[in-house]
Design a protein around this motif. Structure first.
Motif, PDB file in Angstrom:
ATOM      1  N   MET A 162       5.168   9.778   8.308  1.00  0.00           N
ATOM      2  CA  MET A 162       4.872   8.422   8.774  1.00  0.00           C
ATOM      3  C   MET A 162       5.453   8.200  10.171  1.00  0.00           C
ATOM      4  O   MET A 162       4.786   7.650  11.063  1.00  0.00           O
ATOM      5  CB  MET A 162       5.429   7.386   7.793  1.00  0.00           C
ATOM      6  N   GLN A 163       6.685   8.643  10.356  1.00  0.00           N
ATOM      7  CA  GLN A 163       7.335   8.471  11.658  1.00  0.00           C
ATOM      8  C   GLN A 163       6.663   9.323  12.732  1.00  0.00           C
ATOM      9  O   GLN A 163       6.502   8.887  13.885  1.00  0.00           O
ATOM     10  CB  GLN A 163       8.820   8.819  11.537  1.00  0.00           C
ATOM     11  N   LYS A 164       6.255  10.549  12.349  1.00  0.00           N
ATOM     12  CA  LYS A 164       5.559  11.399  13.316  1.00  0.00           C
ATOM     13  C   LYS A 164       4.232  10.773  13.731  1.00  0.00           C
ATOM     14  O   LYS A 164       3.811  10.893  14.887  1.00  0.00           O
ATOM     15  CB  LYS A 164       5.318  12.804  12.726  1.00  0.00           C
ATOM     16  N   ASN A 165       3.576  10.093  12.799  1.00  0.00           N
ATOM     17  CA  ASN A 165       2.316   9.428  13.143  1.00  0.00           C
ATOM     18  C   ASN A 165       2.551   8.281  14.117  1.00  0.00           C
ATOM     19  O   ASN A 165       1.737   8.041  15.018  1.00  0.00           O
ATOM     20  CB  ASN A 165       1.635   8.906  11.880  1.00  0.00           C
ATOM     21  N   VAL A 166       3.642   7.557  13.952  1.00  0.00           N
ATOM     22  CA  VAL A 166       3.973   6.484  14.891  1.00  0.00           C
ATOM     23  C   VAL A 166       4.147   7.051  16.296  1.00  0.00           C
ATOM     24  O   VAL A 166       3.698   6.465  17.285  1.00  0.00           O
ATOM     25  CB  VAL A 166       5.263   5.742  14.441  1.00  0.00           C
ATOM     26  N   ASN A 196       0.821  -1.204   0.000  1.00  0.00           N
ATOM     27  CA  ASN A 196       0.000   0.000   0.000  1.00  0.00           C
ATOM     28  C   ASN A 196       0.864   1.267   0.000  1.00  0.00           C
ATOM     29  O   ASN A 196       0.383   2.353  -0.299  1.00  0.00           O
ATOM     30  CB  ASN A 196      -0.929  -0.001   1.217  1.00  0.00           C
ATOM     31  N   PHE A 197       2.158   1.099   0.330  1.00  0.00           N
ATOM     32  CA  PHE A 197       3.060   2.246   0.427  1.00  0.00           C
ATOM     33  C   PHE A 197       4.060   2.301  -0.729  1.00  0.00           C
ATOM     34  O   PHE A 197       4.962   3.148  -0.713  1.00  0.00           O
ATOM     35  CB  PHE A 197       3.799   2.202   1.763  1.00  0.00           C
ATOM     36  N   GLY A 229     -10.540   8.224   7.970  1.00  0.00           N
ATOM     37  CA  GLY A 229     -10.925   8.471   6.583  1.00  0.00           C
ATOM     38  C   GLY A 229     -10.928   7.216   5.752  1.00  0.00           C
ATOM     39  O   GLY A 229     -11.845   6.418   5.812  1.00  0.00           O
ATOM     40  N   GLY A 230      -9.896   7.041   4.933  1.00  0.00           N
ATOM     41  CA  GLY A 230      -9.915   5.919   4.020  1.00  0.00           C
ATOM     42  C   GLY A 230      -8.608   5.192   3.892  1.00  0.00           C
ATOM     43  O   GLY A 230      -8.500   4.264   3.114  1.00  0.00           O
ATOM     44  N   GLY A 231      -7.585   5.602   4.655  1.00  0.00           N
ATOM     45  CA  GLY A 231      -6.347   4.868   4.515  1.00  0.00           C
ATOM     46  C   GLY A 231      -5.160   5.592   5.099  1.00  0.00           C
ATOM     47  O   GLY A 231      -5.034   6.810   4.991  1.00  0.00           O
ATOM     48  N   VAL A 232      -4.272   4.828   5.724  1.00  0.00           N
ATOM     49  CA  VAL A 232      -3.101   5.418   6.359  1.00  0.00           C
ATOM     50  C   VAL A 232      -2.098   5.910   5.325  1.00  0.00           C
ATOM     51  O   VAL A 232      -1.218   6.702   5.646  1.00  0.00           O
ATOM     52  CB  VAL A 232      -2.426   4.402   7.300  1.00  0.00           C
ATOM     53  N   ALA A 233      -2.201   5.468   4.090  1.00  0.00           N
ATOM     54  CA  ALA A 233      -1.291   5.946   3.049  1.00  0.00           C
ATOM     55  C   ALA A 233      -1.729   7.302   2.502  1.00  0.00           C
ATOM     56  O   ALA A 233      -0.907   8.056   1.982  1.00  0.00           O
ATOM     57  CB  ALA A 233      -1.200   4.922   1.908  1.00  0.00           C
ATOM     58  N   SER A 291      -3.121   9.959   4.214  1.00  0.00           N
ATOM     59  CA  SER A 291      -2.901  11.108   5.096  1.00  0.00           C
ATOM     60  C   SER A 291      -1.550  11.803   4.888  1.00  0.00           C
ATOM     61  O   SER A 291      -1.512  13.025   4.741  1.00  0.00           O
ATOM     62  CB  SER A 291      -3.070  10.686   6.553  1.00  0.00           C
ATOM     63  N   PRO A 292      -0.414  11.082   4.869  1.00  0.00           N
ATOM     64  CA  PRO A 292       0.851  11.786   4.638  1.00  0.00           C
ATOM     65  C   PRO A 292       0.935  12.435   3.262  1.00  0.00           C
ATOM     66  O   PRO A 292       1.545  13.497   3.104  1.00  0.00           O
ATOM     67  CB  PRO A 292       1.917  10.698   4.810  1.00  0.00           C
ATOM     68  N   LEU A 293       0.308  11.825   2.272  1.00  0.00           N
ATOM     69  CA  LEU A 293       0.282  12.421   0.936  1.00  0.00           C
ATOM     70  C   LEU A 293      -0.485  13.742   0.954  1.00  0.00           C
ATOM     71  O   LEU A 293      -0.090  14.726   0.307  1.00  0.00           O
ATOM     72  CB  LEU A 293      -0.351  11.455  -0.062  1.00  0.00           C
ATOM     73  N   LEU A 294      -1.601  13.778   1.695  1.00  0.00           N
ATOM     74  CA  LEU A 294      -2.387  15.012   1.796  1.00  0.00           C
ATOM     75  C   LEU A 294      -1.563  16.139   2.397  1.00  0.00           C
ATOM     76  O   LEU A 294      -1.663  17.299   1.970  1.00  0.00           O
ATOM     77  CB  LEU A 294      -3.639  14.771   2.642  1.00  0.00           C
ATOM     78  N   ILE A 295      -0.733  15.807   3.383  1.00  0.00           N
ATOM     79  CA  ILE A 295       0.092  16.833   4.024  1.00  0.00           C
ATOM     80  C   ILE A 295       1.185  17.328   3.076  1.00  0.00           C
ATOM     81  O   ILE A 295       1.359  18.529   2.862  1.00  0.00           O
ATOM     82  CB  ILE A 295       0.727  16.269   5.321  1.00  0.00           C
TER      83      ILE A 295
END
Length: 350
Positions: A251-255, A136-137, A265-269, A271-275
């Protein structure tokens, strides 16, 4: 009179010589061009540009990737090179499926994705664990996997392409933009969002605005989100802007801080793309990403509307190879049976 006749003869001679020189140059030039073509070098008009398309083939849903590849290959005359990405234990199965089916004619490369690059970058908790699968990443690491292309198309495996992929490849990216996506506020009116209960189309649906790191971004929670299931990417800009490093940072900040979750929403992949791509992406033609076909087994669209679409995407829980699902006939017409007999369609009467 003799002098005049002599002058006319000289002028006639010069005219003949000039015509002979012009004719020689034309013949010589034609011969040179023919020799250049004969020595194997192609003129720009004859050289087909290669269109790289990246798609993942996961173990439990490999039939999805094969259907997507079949639809792309069957609807274009372009020179498409498929990069089929998988984990090490699936690579031989991917090759067998392609080489022992109608897909044997495609131009393809099988690429191994090493999930170790994700170590320490993914939170283990999720309401939809399938969204945490390493493949997915893959879209985060395009320049590491695909190195000799300036422009690349990435598509999720749960899509069907009905248009000519050349048209998608020709999408214009604004200078300074590393990618093009489909804005969630650009859905055609035929896709009535009221039918899709729980669907999010703003940043609020993907980011936790209670967290300081998210607030400090200064992004309005009502900003329209975008869907990264179809991407046209500029590899030069991607590398120049260090997009992959930026994505890994979030990704690391989310961890560490739990800034977003697939339950939002719809996926952990996504969110970082949106930012990282906030206000820094170009738009795809909306018909090149008609999505949410897998969001609800009760939401149906007109056949005419779906037939006019260039690309259909069954994002959501309800996949067209499973039951229940909708508009499965659009997907099933491109299905390529598994030569090993492992992947099977699940239907109501099966």
């Amino acid at each position: 009179m003799a002098l005049l006749r002599r002058i006319n003869q000289v002028l006639l001679f010069l005219l003949v010589v000039t015509l002979c020189m012009i004719l020689y140059k034309k013949v010589h030039k034609g011969a040179v061009l023919k020799n250049e073509a004969d020595d194997g070098s192609e003129t720009p008009e004859e050289l087909d540009e290669e269109i790289p398309v990246v798609i993942c083939a996961a173990a439990g849903r490999m039939g999805a990737a094969m259907a997507a590849i079949n639809s792309i290959y069957s609807n274009t005359d372009a020179n498409v090179l498929f990069y089929v990405v998988g984990l090490r234990n699936t690579l031989s199965r991917i090759r067998k499926w392609i080489e022992h089916s109608k897909l044997r004619e495609i131009n393809f490369k099988i690429v191994e994705f090493n999930p170790m690059v994700l170590k320490g970058k993914i939170r283990p908790d999720s309401s939809r664990p399938e969204l945490l699968q390493p493949l997915n990443f893959v879209r985060f690491y395009l320049p590491l996997l695909i190195q000799q292309h300036e422009k690349v198309i990435y598509v999720d495996d749960d899509v069907i392409v009905q248009g000519d992929i050349q048209e998608l490849y020709d999408t214009t990216l604004t200078m300074g933009h590393a990618a093009a996506f489909s804005s969630d506020c650009d859905l055609p009116t035929a896709q009535d969002l009221t039918k899709l209960v729980g669907l999010q189309n703003t940043y609020m649906g993907y980011l936790d605005y209670r967290k300081k790191s998210i607030k400090d971004l200064g992004i309005s929670p009502s900003t329209c989100s975008f869907n990264p299931g179809v991407i046209v990417a500029n590899m030069t800009e991607w590398k120049h802007q260090r997009i992959t490093k930026q994505l890994e940072k979030w990704m690391q900040k989310n961890v560490e801080e739990n800034l977003y979750s697939s339950s939002l929403g719809g996926g952990v992949a996504t969110s970082p793309l949106l930012i990282v791509f906030h206000e820094k992406y170009s738009a795809l033609n909306p018909l090149w990403h008609i999505r949410h076909l897998g969001w609800s087994p009760d939401a149906r669209y007109s056949e005419h509307f779906l037939q006019a679409a260039k690309l259909l995407h069954w994002n959501g829980r309800y996949k067209p190879w499973d039951f229940p699902s909708v508009h499965t006939d659009f997907w099933e017409s491109w299905f390529v049976p598994d030569p090993a007999g492992v992947f099977k369609l699940h239907r109501h009467n099966s």
